[in-house]
Design a protein around this motif. Sequence first.
Motif, PDB file in Angstrom:
ATOM      1  N   ILE A 130       0.839  -1.205   0.000  1.00 44.26           N
ATOM      2  CA  ILE A 130       0.000   0.000   0.000  1.00 44.26           C
ATOM      3  C   ILE A 130       0.872   1.251   0.000  1.00 44.26           C
ATOM      4  N   GLY A 332      -1.161   2.472   5.982  1.00 49.33           N
ATOM      5  CA  GLY A 332      -1.902   1.303   5.504  1.00 49.33           C
ATOM      6  C   GLY A 332      -1.407   0.017   6.153  1.00 49.33           C
ATOM      7  N   GLY A 334      -1.896  -4.284   5.786  1.00 45.69           N
ATOM      8  CA  GLY A 334      -2.419  -5.215   4.787  1.00 45.69           C
ATOM      9  C   GLY A 334      -1.833  -6.590   4.911  1.00 45.69           C
ATOM     10  N   ALA A 365      -6.886   0.675   5.255  1.00 46.21           N
ATOM     11  CA  ALA A 365      -6.606   0.640   3.824  1.00 46.21           C
ATOM     12  C   ALA A 365      -7.444   1.684   3.095  1.00 46.21           C
TER      13      ALA A 365
END
Lengths: 496, 75
Positions: A130, A332, A334, A365
């Motif tokens: 990200i 972010g 993830g 996100a």
Amino acid sequence: MHADLVAIGAVVLAAGLLARAGRRIGLPSIPCYLVVGILLGPGTPGPVLIEDPAELSVLAALGLVLLLFHLGVEFPVEQVLGSGRRLFLAAGCYIGLNVTAGLLLGFALGWGTAEALVIAGGLGISSSAIATKLLIELHRLTNAETPVVLGIIVIEDLFLAFYLALLAPVLSDATSPLGFVRDVAISFGFLVLLFAVARYGARAVGALVGSREDELLAVLVVGLVLLVAGLSEQVRVSDAIGALLIGLVISRTRVRERVERLVLPLRDVFAAVFFVTFGLSIDLGALETVALPAAVAVLATLTCNLAAGVVTARLFGLNQRAAANIGLTVLGRGEFSLILVTLAIGAGLDGRIGPFIALYVLGLAVLAPLLAAKSRYLARFIPDGLLRSRWRYVREETISTACTHLDQISVTGTDLRECPQCVAEGHGWVQLRLCLTCGAVGCCDDSVGKHASAHFTRTRHPIVESLEPGEDWRYCYLDRALVRPPLGREPDATPR
Amino acid sequence: MGHGVQVQDLPGIGKRYDLDLGQRAGRISVVVRNDGNRDLYVFTGQSGDPTAVVELTEEQARKLGALLGGTFFEG
């Protein structure tokens, strides 16, 4: 594996289509894959394409292994070791703050110690995918803080390797302290062994798999990776670590670049399956019960990130805008959070971690790209006192390292604390600027004389530095931007 | 690298090359990503933010390179 091709194909296609639609509004792929998994899975009303997520388990495991293998292959060992104390300090602060917050939150939730450790890792390690995508899409590749951001991400990846090694024994079913110690020893011993192979045996490994043909290279490498990952799991070190370390081994062979290129599409496809499968296992009802903790976690991460951004900017002498950019770009979460939780659930920890992290990853996100794009507004609210130098006029400006006039710097300081022309003309000034080419001192554009700008117009000497106490920013008249030398090159080491 | 070109490593992304175009014209940065794509950053000196950013695939970059190099004159 019993899921039929129609169902798998439909789910993966839906995931790809949603990610493509999401890209239009600047969303990263991972949350889109997750959402498709959640919506088409058995835990939510509506169409159920795959009844049992376990049907995809082999494909998903392949995704997890390839994600970590690719990370290992592209891991820039030399750059990290040469990146200097400041970057390690900055990354240490970032990781320390976030992991501590995660650990505190994990214990506060009261799901258990192992669970708290998993949550600490899940909240502490940001998503490389990200962050790099954000830097590219927000056109920030020439910014001064970008190498710092990338450096932090790389050190985080290194931290992940050690964290996985630490977690492996925690996630194993050792009951006695002795068994626990033994598991830690095996886990770190295995790490050391693979590090040794990376150091001394990379040539042999390269000779074994290094076919001239792409086809054979891909087959050999994937076979080797799966074998090492599987063996690691057998000795109770997770398959994730095995994959990461065999990636490090391959990164030291001469086939590194070809492997990186060949494995990338495989990784992307199977990682998508991994994320979708994770989504499939999420029950909509379970999401509601963890909504509050997930929201708290999102807020905690946001706070820690901003604090770490300010500390990093302070360490590197960057301004408010850069501080905001750093904190918000690595916001972010993830792949790594989801990998940690997958390992945890596989080891039979509290099932609530799954939906908790899923919701947390979804929240961040979506937030990360939105906030990172608006970092300029945040920069206004960061007080000067938090940063090392003062940026009164230039708080929200982007700092660029792409200025090619840095080689014209030959002066770095002066004892002069007055504008000679103003003194001669008999009036005062507001602030002083030092010409870094010839050492002339002149007054700023808010002064009556504007002698610094006049000096530039006459001599074309491009770069000035602020002479105000506590300020050390440099401005290039030609590029009309704040400038600084690229990371790792100190101002004083500039040639000439 | 040649005179007036600076190189910067971008770990995980690729390499960046900064090219000075002289005093008035501004500057250009080319990012060669590991995945083969190229980003062309054009600065005309209004601020530190780029005036234009163009993303090129490897194929497009090769065509543009050929055009700029003066070796592409089909049809």
